[in-house]
Write a protein that holds these residues in place. Structure first.
Motif, short mmCIF file in Angstrom:
data_model
loop_
_atom_site.label_atom_id
_atom_site.label_comp_id
_atom_site.label_asym_id
_atom_site.label_seq_id
_atom_site.Cartn_x
_atom_site.Cartn_y
_atom_site.Cartn_z
N ASP A 59 0.74 -1.20 0.13
CA ASP A 59 0.03 0.16 0.12
C ASP A 59 0.75 1.41 0.07
N PHE A 60 0.53 1.90 -1.07
CA PHE A 60 1.44 3.28 -1.07
C PHE A 60 1.49 4.15 0.04
N ASP A 61 0.32 4.39 0.73
CA ASP A 61 0.29 5.41 1.78
C ASP A 61 1.16 4.76 3.14
N THR A 62 0.78 3.45 3.36
CA THR A 62 1.47 2.87 4.44
C THR A 62 2.98 2.89 4.27
N VAL A 63 3.43 2.58 3.04
CA VAL A 63 4.89 2.40 3.04
C VAL A 63 5.38 3.88 3.06
N TYR A 64 4.80 4.77 2.46
CA TYR A 64 5.34 6.15 2.25
C TYR A 64 5.54 6.93 3.85
N ASN A 65 4.38 6.61 4.51
CA ASN A 65 4.27 7.16 5.95
C ASN A 65 5.12 6.37 6.87
N PHE A 66 5.34 5.29 6.64
CA PHE A 66 6.53 4.17 7.36
C PHE A 66 7.84 4.99 7.31
N GLY A 67 8.02 5.39 6.01
CA GLY A 67 9.44 5.62 5.68
C GLY A 67 9.99 7.07 6.01
N LYS A 68 8.78 8.03 6.11
CA LYS A 68 9.31 9.43 5.90
C LYS A 68 10.01 9.92 7.06
N GLY A 69 9.77 9.50 8.15
CA GLY A 69 10.50 9.74 9.21
C GLY A 69 11.96 9.03 9.53
N LEU A 70 12.26 8.27 8.63
CA LEU A 70 13.60 7.54 8.63
C LEU A 70 14.71 8.03 7.81
N ASP A 71 15.87 7.52 8.18
CA ASP A 71 17.00 7.99 7.34
C ASP A 71 17.54 7.15 5.99
N MET A 72 16.85 5.86 6.40
CA MET A 72 17.42 4.82 5.32
C MET A 72 16.41 3.82 5.49
N ILE A 73 15.95 3.03 4.24
CA ILE A 73 15.15 1.94 4.22
C ILE A 73 15.77 0.77 3.30
N THR A 74 15.56 -0.52 3.95
CA THR A 74 15.96 -1.70 3.11
C THR A 74 14.99 -2.57 3.03
N ILE A 75 15.19 -3.74 2.41
CA ILE A 75 14.08 -4.72 2.23
C ILE A 75 14.61 -6.15 2.56
N GLU A 76 13.49 -6.90 2.97
CA GLU A 76 13.78 -8.27 3.13
C GLU A 76 12.92 -9.11 2.30
N ILE A 77 12.13 -8.44 1.40
CA ILE A 77 11.15 -9.04 0.49
C ILE A 77 10.92 -8.11 -0.67
N GLU A 78 10.93 -8.61 -1.96
CA GLU A 78 10.82 -7.67 -3.04
C GLU A 78 9.52 -7.13 -3.19
N LYS A 79 8.44 -7.65 -2.72
CA LYS A 79 7.12 -7.39 -3.24
C LYS A 79 6.49 -6.35 -1.98
N VAL A 80 7.04 -5.09 -2.61
CA VAL A 80 6.79 -3.76 -1.81
C VAL A 80 6.17 -2.65 -2.81
N ASN A 81 5.93 -1.53 -2.17
CA ASN A 81 5.22 -0.49 -3.15
C ASN A 81 6.32 0.42 -3.60
N VAL A 82 6.85 0.24 -4.84
CA VAL A 82 7.85 1.05 -5.30
C VAL A 82 7.74 2.37 -5.67
N ASP A 83 6.49 2.53 -5.83
CA ASP A 83 6.20 4.24 -5.99
C ASP A 83 6.42 4.90 -4.76
N ALA A 84 6.05 4.36 -3.57
CA ALA A 84 6.29 4.94 -2.42
C ALA A 84 7.85 5.29 -2.18
N LEU A 85 8.50 4.26 -2.50
CA LEU A 85 9.91 4.13 -2.07
C LEU A 85 10.49 5.34 -3.02
N GLU A 86 10.05 5.44 -4.24
CA GLU A 86 10.48 6.44 -5.47
C GLU A 86 10.35 7.95 -4.72
N LYS A 87 9.31 7.91 -4.10
CA LYS A 87 8.98 9.43 -3.53
C LYS A 87 9.61 9.65 -2.55
#
Length: 380
Positions: A59-87
């Motif tokens: 989900d775009f909003d969930t991933v975006y809101n999770f990430g916006k307060g962080l310095d860095m994000i990594t993954i342990e699974i590929e099935k993630v919302n890439v549009d949110a990561l791009e933003k």
């Protein structure tokens, strides 16, 4: 990297499964603050991280809101919302592996095109947009059909033995591949940091569970010729450099009966084919992934001794609260290291843990691993 360690670097992990759990076990040594997002409220990472959030990875909003307060994000699974990561990248959050790399690897069709464009050896393939497209294929049977998206752990792959199999074939966009007459499935894990330093782990040999199509048994180092091992390492390094990836990349390959190496598929993260590095190598794959994304010097990947990794899968016919049989017995064997993933519920062939068996002698390591396989059972 702008932030020091010592607790003020906020690292987000998308996915809270066993790969995230083992990554956290190493990240604790760097004293970073770890935030995890996973849809399962009982995910294996839950009790190990500083902050755990239940939510959808797609989900775009969930991933975006999770990430916006962080310095860095990594993954342990590929099935993630890439549009949110791009933003998030656009807004200054470091995302490793980069969103464009994840986008490419999410789609097996794009992966195959990437191999073709960059002269990376792979099995002949064609695109199929829907089930009817299989009727037009003039290849001889059998061949392999793979979903372009959402296939993992042996799911999303079908063998087409005859025209009769067209009825049960995938109807979603897929690729078909010529069957490879391979002698062995081999794997190389390669790491690349933002300085462009690249390092590979020694080649491993894999055996798959025929029912679940999951790696069941893996041994490192390989006994194939130095030429074959060097060629596999060069292919992996070339892919990492062509992708300009930052992080870890698992490259799964076939070694054909004629000695040719063909790339099967990629995973841009720590991988099942690298678990033996925790006890078997100077640097583990998880430590190497952190070094790569933190843009630190990459670690020494030499083997310490012969290492066999076996996956601990839920026994067929059992579903429910997991019970482990035989743990005490296998720990009485020298060089046995048990890793249980903290999954409450077992299901047939679910990955519940792994065991690494190390020994100075290759044959002893293999024999002890076979013993472990026969003793350790996950039932309910």
């Amino acid at each position: 990297m702008g932030k020091d360690f010592y607790g003020d670097l906020r690292l987000g992990i998308l996915g809270g499964g066993q790969l995230g759990r083992m990554l956290i076990q190493d990240a604790i040594n760097y004293n970073v603050s770890i935030h995890v997002l996973d849809p399962d409220q009982n995910a294996p990472c839950k009790r190990l991280c500083n902050h755990f959030e239940v939510g959808s990875l797609s989900d775009f909003d969930t991933v975006y809101n999770f990430g916006k307060g962080l310095d860095m994000i990594t993954i342990e699974i590929e099935k993630v919302n890439v549009d949110a990561l791009e933003k998030l990248e656009d807004e200054g959050v470091l995302v490793y592996p980069q969103s464009r790399v994840i986008r490419l690897i999410q789609d097996k069709g794009l992966q195959k095109q990437f191999f073709k464009q960059n002269d990376i050896p792979t099995a002949p393939f064609q695109f199929v947009s829907a089930n009817e497209g299989l009727q037009q294929i003039d290849w001889s049977f059998p061949y392999i059909q793979k979903l372009r998206k959402d296939g993992y752990d042996g799911k999303g792959v079908k063998k087409i033995n005859s025209a009769a199999d067209h009825k049960t074939a995938f109807s979603e966009p897929s690729i078909i591949e010529k069957m490879v007459d391979f002698e062995k499935e081999i794997g190389i894990i390669v790491a690349r940091n933002d300085h462009g330093d690249v390092s590979t782990f020694p080649m491993v040999e894999m055996e798959f569970n025929p029912q679940a199509n999951l790696v069941e048994f893996l041994i490192s180092p390989s006994t194939y010729s130095e030429e074959i091992q060097a060629e596999a390492e060069e292919i992996a390094k070339k892919i990492a450099n062509d992708l300009q990836i930052v992080g870890l990349l698992a490259v799964e390959m076939f070694l054909t009966k004629t000695g040719e190496i063909l790339v099967n598929e990629l995973a841009p993260r720590p991988h099942n084919s690298g678990h033996q590095t925790i006890e078997g190598n100077v640097t583990s794959q998880f430590n190497q992934h952190l070094r790569a994304i933190f843009n630190l010097p990459l670690g020494n990947t030499d083997n310490l001794q012969h290492a066999v990794m076996i996956n601990v899968l839920g026994e067929d016919g059992y579903e429910g609260l997991a019970k482990y049989e035989g743990v005490e017995d296998i720990l009485a064997i020298e060089g046995v290291y048990v890793h249980l993933y903290g999954k409450k519920i077992t299901k047939p062939f679910r990955k519940m843990g792994h065991v690494c068996i190390v020994n100075e002698d290759r044959e002893t390591a293999i024999a002890n691993a076979r013993k472990v396989q026969s003793i350790l059972k996950v039932i309910a």
